[in-house]
Design a protein around this motif. Structure first.
Motif, PDB file in Angstrom:
ATOM      1  N   THR A 101      -2.370 -12.848  10.665  1.00  0.00           N
ATOM      2  CA  THR A 101      -2.626 -13.381  12.005  1.00  0.00           C
ATOM      3  C   THR A 101      -4.107 -13.435  12.355  1.00  0.00           C
ATOM      4  O   THR A 101      -4.468 -13.964  13.397  1.00  0.00           O
ATOM      5  CB  THR A 101      -1.883 -12.562  13.081  1.00  0.00           C
ATOM      6  OG1 THR A 101      -2.361 -11.211  13.068  1.00  0.00           O
ATOM      7  CG2 THR A 101      -0.389 -12.575  12.841  1.00  0.00           C
ATOM      8  N   ARG A 102      -4.984 -12.873  11.507  1.00  0.00           N
ATOM      9  CA  ARG A 102      -6.426 -12.953  11.748  1.00  0.00           C
ATOM     10  C   ARG A 102      -7.169 -12.776  10.428  1.00  0.00           C
ATOM     11  O   ARG A 102      -6.593 -12.373   9.431  1.00  0.00           O
ATOM     12  CB  ARG A 102      -6.886 -11.899  12.760  1.00  0.00           C
ATOM     13  CG  ARG A 102      -6.753 -10.482  12.269  1.00  0.00           C
ATOM     14  CD  ARG A 102      -7.233  -9.489  13.303  1.00  0.00           C
ATOM     15  NE  ARG A 102      -7.094  -8.169  12.733  1.00  0.00           N
ATOM     16  CZ  ARG A 102      -7.913  -7.187  12.950  1.00  0.00           C
ATOM     17  NH1 ARG A 102      -8.941  -7.351  13.739  1.00  0.00           N
ATOM     18  NH2 ARG A 102      -7.717  -6.015  12.402  1.00  0.00           N
ATOM     19  N   THR A 160      -5.615  -4.494   3.325  1.00  0.00           N
ATOM     20  CA  THR A 160      -6.142  -5.756   3.852  1.00  0.00           C
ATOM     21  C   THR A 160      -5.065  -6.499   4.626  1.00  0.00           C
ATOM     22  O   THR A 160      -5.288  -6.952   5.754  1.00  0.00           O
ATOM     23  CB  THR A 160      -6.666  -6.640   2.708  1.00  0.00           C
ATOM     24  OG1 THR A 160      -7.713  -5.955   2.040  1.00  0.00           O
ATOM     25  CG2 THR A 160      -7.193  -7.968   3.236  1.00  0.00           C
ATOM     26  N   GLU A 161      -3.875  -6.621   4.038  1.00  0.00           N
ATOM     27  CA  GLU A 161      -2.794  -7.356   4.691  1.00  0.00           C
ATOM     28  C   GLU A 161      -2.344  -6.700   5.990  1.00  0.00           C
ATOM     29  O   GLU A 161      -2.173  -7.369   7.001  1.00  0.00           O
ATOM     30  CB  GLU A 161      -1.601  -7.482   3.751  1.00  0.00           C
ATOM     31  CG  GLU A 161      -1.802  -8.468   2.644  1.00  0.00           C
ATOM     32  CD  GLU A 161      -0.579  -8.598   1.770  1.00  0.00           C
ATOM     33  OE1 GLU A 161       0.529  -8.209   2.198  1.00  0.00           O
ATOM     34  OE2 GLU A 161      -0.718  -9.087   0.641  1.00  0.00           O
ATOM     35  N   SER A 162      -2.159  -5.395   5.947  1.00  0.00           N
ATOM     36  CA  SER A 162      -1.587  -4.728   7.116  1.00  0.00           C
ATOM     37  C   SER A 162      -2.602  -4.414   8.202  1.00  0.00           C
ATOM     38  O   SER A 162      -2.299  -4.525   9.387  1.00  0.00           O
ATOM     39  CB  SER A 162      -0.885  -3.439   6.695  1.00  0.00           C
ATOM     40  OG  SER A 162      -1.811  -2.518   6.151  1.00  0.00           O
ATOM     41  N   TYR A 163      -3.818  -4.059   7.838  1.00  0.00           N
ATOM     42  CA  TYR A 163      -4.797  -3.618   8.827  1.00  0.00           C
ATOM     43  C   TYR A 163      -5.807  -4.707   9.194  1.00  0.00           C
ATOM     44  O   TYR A 163      -5.927  -5.087  10.347  1.00  0.00           O
ATOM     45  CB  TYR A 163      -5.527  -2.369   8.338  1.00  0.00           C
ATOM     46  CG  TYR A 163      -6.517  -1.832   9.344  1.00  0.00           C
ATOM     47  CD1 TYR A 163      -6.080  -1.149  10.476  1.00  0.00           C
ATOM     48  CD2 TYR A 163      -7.883  -2.037   9.179  1.00  0.00           C
ATOM     49  CE1 TYR A 163      -6.984  -0.680  11.414  1.00  0.00           C
ATOM     50  CE2 TYR A 163      -8.789  -1.559  10.108  1.00  0.00           C
ATOM     51  CZ  TYR A 163      -8.338  -0.886  11.222  1.00  0.00           C
ATOM     52  OH  TYR A 163      -9.229  -0.425  12.145  1.00  0.00           O
ATOM     53  N   PHE A 164      -6.519  -5.217   8.199  1.00  0.00           N
ATOM     54  CA  PHE A 164      -7.607  -6.143   8.489  1.00  0.00           C
ATOM     55  C   PHE A 164      -7.127  -7.532   8.913  1.00  0.00           C
ATOM     56  O   PHE A 164      -7.715  -8.162   9.772  1.00  0.00           O
ATOM     57  CB  PHE A 164      -8.559  -6.263   7.300  1.00  0.00           C
ATOM     58  CG  PHE A 164      -9.291  -4.994   6.991  1.00  0.00           C
ATOM     59  CD1 PHE A 164     -10.186  -4.461   7.904  1.00  0.00           C
ATOM     60  CD2 PHE A 164      -9.084  -4.323   5.810  1.00  0.00           C
ATOM     61  CE1 PHE A 164     -10.873  -3.280   7.626  1.00  0.00           C
ATOM     62  CE2 PHE A 164      -9.760  -3.150   5.518  1.00  0.00           C
ATOM     63  CZ  PHE A 164     -10.657  -2.623   6.430  1.00  0.00           C
ATOM     64  N   THR A 165      -6.084  -8.034   8.258  1.00  0.00           N
ATOM     65  CA  THR A 165      -5.628  -9.388   8.601  1.00  0.00           C
ATOM     66  C   THR A 165      -4.364  -9.383   9.459  1.00  0.00           C
ATOM     67  O   THR A 165      -3.883 -10.448   9.833  1.00  0.00           O
ATOM     68  CB  THR A 165      -5.365 -10.227   7.335  1.00  0.00           C
ATOM     69  OG1 THR A 165      -4.266  -9.671   6.627  1.00  0.00           O
ATOM     70  CG2 THR A 165      -6.603 -10.310   6.456  1.00  0.00           C
ATOM     71  N   GLU A 166      -3.843  -8.211   9.759  1.00  0.00           N
ATOM     72  CA  GLU A 166      -2.631  -8.071  10.574  1.00  0.00           C
ATOM     73  C   GLU A 166      -1.543  -9.039  10.122  1.00  0.00           C
ATOM     74  O   GLU A 166      -1.028  -9.845  10.883  1.00  0.00           O
ATOM     75  CB  GLU A 166      -2.952  -8.240  12.054  1.00  0.00           C
ATOM     76  CG  GLU A 166      -3.788  -7.111  12.600  1.00  0.00           C
ATOM     77  CD  GLU A 166      -4.071  -7.227  14.089  1.00  0.00           C
ATOM     78  OE1 GLU A 166      -3.544  -8.133  14.764  1.00  0.00           O
ATOM     79  OE2 GLU A 166      -4.831  -6.385  14.575  1.00  0.00           O
ATOM     80  N   TRP A 167      -1.195  -8.950   8.832  1.00  0.00           N
ATOM     81  CA  TRP A 167      -0.129  -9.750   8.218  1.00  0.00           C
ATOM     82  C   TRP A 167      -0.367 -11.242   8.385  1.00  0.00           C
ATOM     83  O   TRP A 167       0.530 -12.028   8.645  1.00  0.00           O
ATOM     84  CB  TRP A 167       1.238  -9.339   8.748  1.00  0.00           C
ATOM     85  CG  TRP A 167       1.498  -7.884   8.571  1.00  0.00           C
ATOM     86  CD1 TRP A 167       1.554  -6.947   9.556  1.00  0.00           C
ATOM     87  CD2 TRP A 167       1.689  -7.171   7.355  1.00  0.00           C
ATOM     88  NE1 TRP A 167       1.765  -5.707   9.017  1.00  0.00           N
ATOM     89  CE2 TRP A 167       1.864  -5.810   7.670  1.00  0.00           C
ATOM     90  CE3 TRP A 167       1.735  -7.546   6.021  1.00  0.00           C
ATOM     91  CZ2 TRP A 167       2.079  -4.831   6.706  1.00  0.00           C
ATOM     92  CZ3 TRP A 167       1.948  -6.560   5.060  1.00  0.00           C
ATOM     93  CH2 TRP A 167       2.116  -5.230   5.419  1.00  0.00           C
ATOM     94  N   ARG A 211       8.931   3.270   9.875  1.00  0.00           N
ATOM     95  CA  ARG A 211       8.257   1.993   9.647  1.00  0.00           C
ATOM     96  C   ARG A 211       8.335   1.528   8.202  1.00  0.00           C
ATOM     97  O   ARG A 211       8.085   0.371   7.913  1.00  0.00           O
ATOM     98  CB  ARG A 211       6.782   2.097  10.061  1.00  0.00           C
ATOM     99  CG  ARG A 211       6.639   2.357  11.531  1.00  0.00           C
ATOM    100  CD  ARG A 211       5.448   1.757  12.161  1.00  0.00           C
ATOM    101  NE  ARG A 211       5.255   0.367  11.806  1.00  0.00           N
ATOM    102  CZ  ARG A 211       4.065  -0.176  11.645  1.00  0.00           C
ATOM    103  NH1 ARG A 211       2.982   0.522  11.789  1.00  0.00           N
ATOM    104  NH2 ARG A 211       3.931  -1.446  11.336  1.00  0.00           N
TER     105      ARG A 211
END
Length: 63
Positions: free
Chosen positions: A35-36, A26-33, A58
């Motif tokens: 930002t969305r 969720t943090e890395s993909y869906f909410t882009e850390w 990475r």
């Protein structure tokens, strides 16, 4: 990422890792850390198989 690896080393069952992996995705993909999609939450339910590939260059960024 580090929490997942620590739990695996401690012998955590696959089901114990589901909430932590869902949060990481969720943090890395869906909410882009952050930002969305603020407040979005993902849960793993009825997972039969999942596969991840980590790129060594990475991993330090994720820790």
């Amino acid at each position: 990422m580090e929490q997942i690896l620590d739990l695996q080393e401690a012998g955590a069952a696959e089901e114990d890792l589901h909430p932590i992996v869902a949060e990481a995705i969720t943090e890395s993909y869906f909410t882009e850390w952050g930002t969305r999609a603020d407040g979005l939450r993902a849960d793993f339910t009825s997972v039969s198989s999942i596969s991840f590939r980590f790129w060594p260059s990475r991993i330090p960024d994720l820790l």
